[in-house]
Design an enzyme around this catalytic site. Structure first.
Site, PDB file in Angstrom:
ATOM      1  N   HIS A 197       0.922  -1.032   0.425  1.00 29.21           N
ATOM      2  CA  HIS A 197      -0.075   0.041  -0.048  1.00 29.21           C
ATOM      3  C   HIS A 197       0.517   0.959  -0.097  1.00 29.21           C
ATOM      4  CE1 HIS A 197      -3.693   2.368   1.680  1.00 29.21           C
ATOM      5  NE2 HIS A 197      -3.495   2.843   1.641  1.00 29.21           N
ATOM      6  N   HIS A 213       1.701   5.320  -1.583  1.00 21.40           N
ATOM      7  CA  HIS A 213       0.966   7.085  -2.365  1.00 21.40           C
ATOM      8  C   HIS A 213       2.517   7.180  -3.343  1.00 21.40           C
ATOM      9  CE1 HIS A 213      -3.330   6.965  -0.874  1.00 21.40           C
ATOM     10  NE2 HIS A 213      -2.294   6.721   0.169  1.00 21.40           N
ATOM     11  N   LEU A 214       2.429   7.035  -4.711  1.00 19.40           N
ATOM     12  CA  LEU A 214       3.858   7.464  -5.016  1.00 19.40           C
ATOM     13  C   LEU A 214       3.468   9.251  -5.456  1.00 19.40           C
ATOM     14  CD1 LEU A 214       4.889   5.035  -7.026  1.00 19.40           C
ATOM     15  CD2 LEU A 214       5.728   6.185  -4.912  1.00 19.40           C
ATOM     16  N   ASN A 260      -5.467   7.253  -5.410  1.00 17.46           N
ATOM     17  CA  ASN A 260      -6.348   8.591  -5.733  1.00 17.46           C
ATOM     18  C   ASN A 260      -4.700  10.112  -6.412  1.00 17.46           C
ATOM     19  OD1 ASN A 260      -4.216   7.889  -3.768  1.00 17.46           O
ATOM     20  ND2 ASN A 260      -5.064   9.352  -1.929  1.00 17.46           N
ATOM     21  N   LYS A 288      -9.341  -0.197  -6.070  1.00 17.64           N
ATOM     22  CA  LYS A 288      -9.717   0.188  -3.683  1.00 17.64           C
ATOM     23  C   LYS A 288     -10.405   0.457  -4.126  1.00 17.64           C
ATOM     24  CE  LYS A 288      -8.433   2.521  -0.849  1.00 17.64           C
ATOM     25  NZ  LYS A 288      -6.499   2.686   0.408  1.00 17.64           N
ATOM     26  N   HIS A 299     -10.499   0.749   2.271  1.00 17.47           N
ATOM     27  CA  HIS A 299      -9.568   1.913   3.004  1.00 17.47           C
ATOM     28  C   HIS A 299     -11.537   1.969   4.088  1.00 17.47           C
ATOM     29  CE1 HIS A 299      -8.462   6.528   4.233  1.00 17.47           C
ATOM     30  NE2 HIS A 299      -9.808   6.280   4.913  1.00 17.47           N
ATOM     31  N   HIS A 341      -5.055  -0.902   5.802  1.00 17.18           N
ATOM     32  CA  HIS A 341      -3.552   0.173   6.836  1.00 17.18           C
ATOM     33  C   HIS A 341      -4.713  -0.237   8.459  1.00 17.18           C
ATOM     34  CE1 HIS A 341      -6.754   2.817   4.992  1.00 17.18           C
ATOM     35  NE2 HIS A 341      -6.090   2.977   4.468  1.00 17.18           N
ATOM     36  N   LEU A 369      -4.758   9.085   7.766  1.00 16.15           N
ATOM     37  CA  LEU A 369      -5.905   8.227   7.972  1.00 16.15           C
ATOM     38  C   LEU A 369      -5.834   7.620   8.009  1.00 16.15           C
ATOM     39  CD1 LEU A 369      -8.356  11.015   6.203  1.00 16.15           C
ATOM     40  CD2 LEU A 369      -8.130  10.242   8.895  1.00 16.15           C
ATOM     41  N   ASP A 402       1.480   2.381   3.070  1.00 20.93           N
ATOM     42  CA  ASP A 402       0.949   3.873   3.195  1.00 20.93           C
ATOM     43  C   ASP A 402       1.252   5.010   3.676  1.00 20.93           C
ATOM     44  OD1 ASP A 402      -2.205   5.557   2.655  1.00 20.93           O
ATOM     45  OD2 ASP A 402      -2.253   4.508   4.864  1.00 20.93           O
ATOM     46  N   HIS A 440       2.763  14.093   1.756  1.00 21.47           N
ATOM     47  CA  HIS A 440       2.473  15.598   1.232  1.00 21.47           C
ATOM     48  C   HIS A 440       3.653  16.772   1.789  1.00 21.47           C
ATOM     49  CE1 HIS A 440      -2.013  14.749   1.525  1.00 21.47           C
ATOM     50  NE2 HIS A 440      -1.530  13.272   2.128  1.00 21.47           N
ATOM     51  N   ALA A 492      -3.445  14.079   5.222  1.00 25.13           N
ATOM     52  CA  ALA A 492      -3.089  13.005   6.166  1.00 25.13           C
ATOM     53  C   ALA A 492      -2.067  12.509   5.663  1.00 25.13           C
ATOM     54  CB  ALA A 492      -4.300  12.471   6.201  1.00 25.13           C
TER      55      ALA A 492
HETATM   56  O1  DOR Z   1      -2.993   8.920   5.601  1.00 24.28           O
HETATM   57  C1  DOR Z   1      -3.794   9.623   4.742  1.00 24.28           C
HETATM   58  N1  DOR Z   1      -2.806   9.555   3.402  1.00 24.28           N
HETATM   59  N2  DOR Z   1      -4.733   8.029   4.187  1.00 24.28           N
HETATM   60  C2  DOR Z   1      -4.749   7.679   3.150  1.00 24.28           C
HETATM   61  O2  DOR Z   1      -6.165   7.341   3.030  1.00 24.28           O
HETATM   62  C3  DOR Z   1      -4.623   8.491   2.274  1.00 24.28           C
HETATM   63  C4  DOR Z   1      -3.431   9.429   2.302  1.00 24.28           C
HETATM   64  C5  DOR Z   1      -2.878  10.371   1.185  1.00 24.28           C
HETATM   65  O3  DOR Z   1      -4.032   9.877  -0.018  1.00 24.28           O
HETATM   66  O4  DOR Z   1      -2.599  11.211   1.290  1.00 24.28           O
HETATM   67 ZN    ZN Z   2      -3.591   5.257   1.656  1.00 23.63          ZN
END
Ligand code: DOR
Ligand code: ZN
Length: 348
Positions: free
Chosen positions: A15, A17-18, A43, A101, A138, A176, A221, A249, A253, A265
């Site tokens: 899991h 995020h790139l 996402n 997803k 999720h 997660h 999250l 996860d 950011h 998050a």
């Molecule tokens: O903390 C999180 N960040 N939870 C998620 O489900 C999405 C992720 C994000 O894309 O930043």
């Molecule tokens: Zn995630």
């Protein structure tokens, strides 16, 4: 195996995020330096909705990969009420995607196009069940009346348990998990249910977010819960139970978006996860279970081979040093700080 040295098959991240563009180019090497494969979250803005979107995104990821890194992105599609079952089937059969997803609409970052009415997603879920395509979930309700710390448990009761009954053949991954309720739900199912656990949820509880001031870099999250839940996650992750596997996860950011009146998050752990996990598993006297969690259980659930390559970690007298920020053209990204020194290093 001595307790100061461990060799395991190269891990995967189930899991991740790139993002895209400059952020993708900055964060991808932090993952591909450690992991052979990762399940890539869809996402983006706009989200990865179709086979064509997933193919194009995969090409962008491969183009951003450092030449010396051996890494395969495993793509996912973002499930909406409008997802076309035929497109999903083609994407899976052609090897473009590994999973879909499910974001309940509004649950987290860029989840506005997620599912509101599950009846409308049934045709695609039925097709996935028939083909054995995993659904990454999720697991939080978005009802404003539900306390944020209860949203995972309520999701299990209201959505997941009924979905299981309705479609027992659907392969579900609770992403997660953050609660004992999540652990128990997974354990109550002998087939077709697995869960990913992040590194940070094994290390922090909700005090890390709120005690002594608001700590935005500890906010993600699903939000970290109270201590008994962290202990339940540790027990599950270090048990060797094949239903639990690593999904970091890791979610970049920039600091200006985190350190704000309405902070995003996401916790970034790509560059220190492997060493942190060795620390956690050693604390639990379970170093012999690290390989199951990080390298074996995930591929087994997804029906993929274990990686051929191996890594060796060793414990030294000096702490490992990690970058505390990742430089990106969009700004700095803060790396998860566990609050303790880690003595596990990659062996030369
Ligand atoms: O903390 C999180 N960040 N939870 C998620 O489900 C999405 C992720 C994000 O894309 O930043
Ligand atoms: Zn995630």
């Amino acid at each position: 195996m001595s307790s100061n040295r461990i060799t395991i098959h190269r891990p995967d991240d189930w899991h991740l995020h790139l993002r895209d563009g400059d952020m993708l180019r900055a964060v991808l090497p932090e993952t591909s330096a450690h992991f052979a494969r990762a399940i890539i979250m869809p996402n983006l803005v706009p989200p990865v909705l179709t086979k064509a979107d997933a193919l194009a995104y995969r090409n962008r990821i491969v183009a951003a990969l450092p030449a010396e890194h051996d890494f395969s992105p495993l793509m996912t599609l973002y499930l909406t009420e409008g997802t076309d079952p035929d497109d999903v089937e083609a994407a899976y059969k052609e090897g473009v995607i590994s999973a879909l997803k499910l974001y309940p609409a509004g649950a987290t970052t860029n989840s506005a196009s997620g599912v509101r009415d599950f009846d409308r997603a049934m045709p695609v879920l039925e097709r996935m069940a028939a083909l054995g395509i995993p659904l990454c979930v999720h697991g939080e309700v978005t009802d404003p009346d539900i306390d944020i710390f209860d949203r995972e448990a309520v999701f299990i009761d209201r959505i997941l348990a009924p979905l299981r009954k309705r479609l027992p053949e659907l392969r579900l991954i609770m992403e997660h998990i953050t609660t004992q309720d999540g652990v128990e739900f997974v354990k109550s199912n002998d087939t077709n249910v697995g869960a990913t656990i992040t590194t940070h949820h094994l290390i922090i509880n909700r005090n890390a977010i709120l005690v002594g001031g608001i700590h935005p870099h500890m906010y993600c999250l699903p939000v970290a819960k109270r201590e008994k839940h962290r202990l339940a996650l540790r027990e599950a992750a270090t048990s060797g139970d094949a239903r639990f596997f690593l999904g970091t996860d890791s979610a970049p950011h920039t600091d200006d978006r985190k350190e704000s009146a309405c902070g995003c998050a996401g916790i970034f752990t790509a560059n220190n996860t492997v060493q942190l996990l060795a620390h956690v598993f050693e604390e639990e006297s379970a170093l012999d279970k690290l390989e199951a969690f990080a390298s074996l259980n995930g591929p087994a659930f997804y029906g993929l081979p274990v990686n051929d390559a191996k890594i060796t970690l060793e414990k030294r007298d000096v702490p490992a040093s990690f970058a505390d920020k990742i430089n990106t053209k969009d700004g700095l990204v803060t790396v998860f700080n566990p609050g303790f020194d880690v003595y596990w290093h990659y062996a030369e």
